[in-house]
Design a protein around this motif. Structure first.
Motif, short mmCIF file in Angstrom:
data_model
loop_
_atom_site.label_atom_id
_atom_site.label_comp_id
_atom_site.label_asym_id
_atom_site.label_seq_id
_atom_site.Cartn_x
_atom_site.Cartn_y
_atom_site.Cartn_z
N GLU A 1 84.31 -5.00 15.33
CA GLU A 1 85.08 -5.80 16.29
C GLU A 1 86.58 -5.59 16.15
O GLU A 1 87.29 -5.49 17.16
N ASP A 2 87.06 -5.48 14.93
CA ASP A 2 88.50 -5.31 14.74
C ASP A 2 88.97 -3.87 14.98
O ASP A 2 90.15 -3.58 14.84
N LYS A 3 88.07 -2.97 15.37
CA LYS A 3 88.42 -1.57 15.63
C LYS A 3 88.37 -1.22 17.12
O LYS A 3 88.68 -0.10 17.51
N ILE A 4 88.00 -2.18 17.96
CA ILE A 4 87.86 -1.91 19.40
C ILE A 4 89.19 -1.46 20.00
O ILE A 4 89.25 -0.48 20.75
N GLU A 5 90.26 -2.15 19.68
CA GLU A 5 91.57 -1.78 20.23
C GLU A 5 91.96 -0.36 19.81
O GLU A 5 92.49 0.41 20.61
N ALA A 6 91.69 0.00 18.57
CA ALA A 6 92.00 1.35 18.09
C ALA A 6 91.20 2.39 18.87
O ALA A 6 91.73 3.43 19.26
N LEU B 1 89.99 2.06 21.97
CA LEU B 1 90.50 2.11 23.34
C LEU B 1 91.84 2.84 23.42
O LEU B 1 92.07 3.61 24.36
N ASN B 2 92.70 2.63 22.45
CA ASN B 2 93.97 3.34 22.42
C ASN B 2 93.76 4.85 22.27
O ASN B 2 94.41 5.65 22.95
N GLU C 1 92.33 6.35 25.46
CA GLU C 1 93.39 6.50 26.45
C GLU C 1 94.16 7.80 26.23
O GLU C 1 94.54 8.48 27.18
N GLN D 1 81.91 -0.79 29.09
CA GLN D 1 81.82 -1.77 28.02
C GLN D 1 80.74 -2.77 28.40
O GLN D 1 80.70 -3.27 29.53
N LYS E 1 80.88 -7.17 23.51
CA LYS E 1 82.11 -6.41 23.72
C LYS E 1 82.31 -5.29 22.72
O LYS E 1 83.21 -4.45 22.88
N ARG E 2 81.46 -5.22 21.69
CA ARG E 2 81.54 -4.14 20.70
C ARG E 2 80.83 -2.88 21.16
O ARG E 2 81.00 -1.82 20.56
#
Length: 98
Positions: free
Chosen positions: A12-17, A19-20, A23, A42, A47-48
């Motif tokens: 869960e804490d790696k989703i933003e990484a 997505l970045n 991109e 997704q 959401k994971r």
């Protein structure tokens, strides 16, 4: 046409990484020789969970990508973010309705 679907579940804490990074690399993947289409989905309930959906000219085009430096860099990084083993399917399109 060769269609590939990949399911990935992330910490869960790696989703933003993830997505970045996606991109940054999505246009390189999409413009790789033999790639004709790329989408990222997704899951609505978890959401994971993400899916990539891609069209390739043929199986050889996908294999060329999978043996490339681009894939090596993308996959080496991405797999460090997983919370579960990814799953992949190669499928044939049988029907399209528009």
């Amino acid at each position: 046409m060769f269609i590939r679907i990949v399911k990935m579940r992330f910490q869960e804490d790696k989703i933003e990484a993830f997505l970045n990074n996606f991109e940054e690399v999505k246009h390189h993947i999409r413009n790789f020789e033999g790639n004709r289409f790329l989408e990222l989905y997704q899951d609505k309930n978890d959401k994971r969970i993400f899916f990539t959906y891609s069209y390739w000219e043929n199986e050889e085009a996908l294999e060329k990508y999978r043996k490339s430096a681009l894939f090596d860099g993308v996959w080496t990084y991405t797999k460090t973010l997983f919370s579960d083993k990814p799953e992949a399917w190669s499928v044939d399109r049988l029907v399209t309705l528009e």
